[in-house]
Design a protein around this motif. Structure first.
Motif, PDB file in Angstrom:
ATOM      1  N   GLN A 133       1.910   1.699  -3.516  1.00 48.23           N
ATOM      2  CA  GLN A 133       0.793   2.216  -4.306  1.00 48.23           C
ATOM      3  C   GLN A 133       0.721   3.731  -4.197  1.00 48.23           C
ATOM      4  OE1 GLN A 133      -3.059   0.936  -2.935  1.00 48.23           O
ATOM      5  NE2 GLN A 133      -4.021   2.622  -4.056  1.00 48.23           N
ATOM      6  N   LYS A 150      -2.298  -1.736  -5.977  1.00 47.36           N
ATOM      7  CA  LYS A 150      -3.643  -1.668  -5.389  1.00 47.36           C
ATOM      8  C   LYS A 150      -4.238  -3.080  -5.340  1.00 47.36           C
ATOM      9  CE  LYS A 150      -8.033   0.716  -5.475  1.00 47.36           C
ATOM     10  NZ  LYS A 150      -8.451  -0.299  -4.522  1.00 47.36           N
ATOM     11  N   ASN A 151      -4.079  -3.820  -6.431  1.00 50.94           N
ATOM     12  CA  ASN A 151      -4.574  -5.195  -6.459  1.00 50.94           C
ATOM     13  C   ASN A 151      -3.894  -6.037  -5.401  1.00 50.94           C
ATOM     14  OD1 ASN A 151      -6.307  -4.729  -8.527  1.00 50.94           O
ATOM     15  ND2 ASN A 151      -4.883  -5.389 -10.123  1.00 50.94           N
ATOM     16  N   THR A 184      -2.591  -5.043  -2.620  1.00 54.18           N
ATOM     17  CA  THR A 184      -3.082  -4.651  -1.307  1.00 54.18           C
ATOM     18  C   THR A 184      -4.458  -5.265  -1.039  1.00 54.18           C
ATOM     19  OG1 THR A 184      -1.949  -2.560  -1.674  1.00 54.18           O
ATOM     20  CG2 THR A 184      -3.433  -2.665   0.196  1.00 54.18           C
ATOM     21  N   ASP A 185      -5.329  -5.200  -2.046  1.00 57.01           N
ATOM     22  CA  ASP A 185      -6.671  -5.772  -1.883  1.00 57.01           C
ATOM     23  C   ASP A 185      -6.599  -7.282  -1.656  1.00 57.01           C
ATOM     24  OD1 ASP A 185      -7.523  -3.280  -2.294  1.00 57.01           O
ATOM     25  OD2 ASP A 185      -8.324  -3.594  -4.320  1.00 57.01           O
ATOM     26  N   MET A 235       0.806   1.486  -9.909  1.00 58.49           N
ATOM     27  CA  MET A 235      -0.211   1.863  -8.934  1.00 58.49           C
ATOM     28  C   MET A 235      -1.348   0.831  -8.926  1.00 58.49           C
ATOM     29  SD  MET A 235      -2.331   5.368  -8.724  1.00 58.49           S
ATOM     30  CE  MET A 235      -3.730   4.849  -9.687  1.00 58.49           C
ATOM     31  N   VAL A 236      -1.791   0.457 -10.137  1.00 59.56           N
ATOM     32  CA  VAL A 236      -2.889  -0.501 -10.225  1.00 59.56           C
ATOM     33  C   VAL A 236      -2.460  -1.865  -9.687  1.00 59.56           C
ATOM     34  CG1 VAL A 236      -4.374  -1.739 -11.826  1.00 59.56           C
ATOM     35  CG2 VAL A 236      -3.943   0.680 -12.172  1.00 59.56           C
ATOM     36  N   SER A 247       0.842  -1.199   0.000  1.00 59.42           N
ATOM     37  CA  SER A 247       0.000   0.000   0.000  1.00 59.42           C
ATOM     38  C   SER A 247       0.881   1.253   0.000  1.00 59.42           C
ATOM     39  CB  SER A 247      -0.989  -0.016   1.155  1.00 59.42           C
ATOM     40  OG  SER A 247      -0.434   0.565   2.292  1.00 59.42           O
TER      41      SER A 247
END
Lengths: 286, 139
Positions: A25, A247-248, A250-251, A243-244, A22
């Motif tokens: 990100q 983000k994935n 992190t999710d 970034m994408v 994160s």
């Protein structure tokens, strides 16, 4: 409490990874804004000079620059723009896949290929894939200057002038939006005429002072600006893709922590139940 | 009145885009004025003011420090190395730069880069000229 401790440790390590992704990100997001701005600042110039060159290639000047010579294709050159760092999803892989497809198509036509690489990822890929690598530049800073690229570019341009390669392409990512980056191949040399019927008739510019001097200067500026813009745009793509991707990650980590906590709680519950039933069983036996 | 599209871009950004009725700039071999219907032309641009007459009768002045100018039927494109709206030029800075460049030229020390100083002087002088021209139209 079977495995309770192990699960707990695992949750901890996933949470640590999540913290890192994160953070990455957020770093990528802030860098993306900067690189995107640089990209959009340079875009009008590179688009205008491209259409100017398109006009020029359509005209019929008394002086033909070496870069306008259309020759039979026996050997071609590719400038491959990639990123220096990984962890940016399929960004580089998409470029390489597209390029490899193209290369196979050319090879079938018995056309040989020279490669000029920009970025560590391309160097790494072609080391294992093979291919005739002529030049490479790595460690391009985020605020790349034209000077950083000029050496590599010069090699390719010279081999075009000397007739070693008959075409020069550049492949890099086009920034469509934050979620989408599109690998694109553009022809740099010979100069490509613009596809516009209005310019197809025979005509020529008035040159002031003379054609040679102007065309030389303009062509050089054109190539530099196209390559520079491609690198800047690729940097913006890299940050967006990173970034994408982060983000994935992190999710996914979040999801994993949830699942692991569930397993952990189940195990704890089971252990408690077992203990109670053992105590009750023991008391009944007495 | 006939008009044409005009685009001025510098390496950093788009400076101007719109319909104009006249453009005058300093070309490599002298001042030139472009009116709608001009023949296709390709020329270098020297440091100096680029002066536009807009469709609505207003005047705008820009400063370009060199580049290329292309005329196509109905379209004028200026690819400037650096370009500024004349309003944005800091006049005091331009004058200081000019004086300093002149001083450096006058001293003319032995290992001194004459060409560079001359280029700087020309640049500063051209900036100042752009400002003066802008003033003229403001009045």
């Amino acid at each position: 409490m079977a495995g309770g401790k192990e699960i707990k440790t695992k949750i901890g390590s996933v949470q640590n990874t999540q913290k890192i992704t994160s953070a990455m990100q957020m770093v990528a997001a802030s860098r993306m804004r900067r690189t995107q701005q640089r990209m959009s600042e340079g875009k009008p110039y590179s688009n205008r000079i491209r259409s100017m060159i398109g006009h020029l290639a359509n005209s019929n000047p008394e002086y033909r620059h070496a870069y306008m010579a259309e020759r039979d294709v026996k050997r071609i050159g590719y400038l491959v723009v990639s990123s220096d760092r990984g962890l940016c999803g399929g960004l580089n892989v998409n470029v390489f896949r597209k390029l490899v497809n193209e290369m196979t198509a050319w090879n079938e036509k018995k056309v040989e290929i020279d490669l000029g690489l920009i970025g560590k990822k391309a160097v790494g890929f072609f080391r294992s894939y093979g291919g005739n690598v002529v030049t490479s530049v790595t460690d391009i800073a985020e605020d790349a200057e034209v000077e950083d690229l000029i050496g590599s570019l010069k090699v390719m341009m010279d081999s075009f002038e000397d007739g070693k390669i008959d075409r020069l392409f550049i492949i890099s990512n086009d920034f469509v939006n934050t979620m989408t980056q599109e690998p694109t191949i553009r022809q740099l040399l010979p100069l490509e005429p613009e596809d516009d019927d209005a310019y197809q008739h025979r005509w020529d510019y008035i040159y002031e002072p003379d054609a040679r001097q102007l065309i030389d200067g303009l062509v050089k500026r054109f190539i530099e600006s196209q390559v520079y813009q491609a690198v800047v745009e690729n940097t913006a793509c890299e940050q967006a893709a990173k970034m994408v991707a982060m983000k994935n990650a992190t999710d996914n980590a979040e999801k994993m922590v949830d699942e692991l906590s569930l397993i952990y709680n189940n195990a704890r519950q089971a252990a408690i139940t077992q203990e109670i039933s053992e105590i009750v069983g023991g008391a009944a036996a007495v | 009145m006939a008009d044409m599209q005009c685009e001025i871009v510098s390496a950093e950004k788009e400076i101007f885009s719109g319909r104009i009725t006249k453009l005058s700039a300093v070309g490599t071999i002298g001042e030139l004025g472009i009116l709608p219907g001009h023949a296709p032309l390709l020329t270098g641009v020297r440091p100096g003011p680029i002066h536009l007459s807009l469709e609505n009768g207003e005047e705008e002045v820009f400063f370009a420090s060199g580049g290329f100018l292309e005329v196509q039927p109905g379209l004028v494109t200026v690819l400037a190395d650096t370009a500024l709206r004349a309003d944005d030029i800091d006049e005091a800075a331009a004058i200081t730069a000019r004086e300093e460049a002149q001083k450096a030229l006058d001293e003319n020390a032995s290992e001194f880069d004459y060409g560079l100083a001359q280029a700087r002087l020309a640049d500063a002088a051209a900036q100042q000229r752009s400002i003066e021209e802008l003033r003229k139209y403001r009045r």
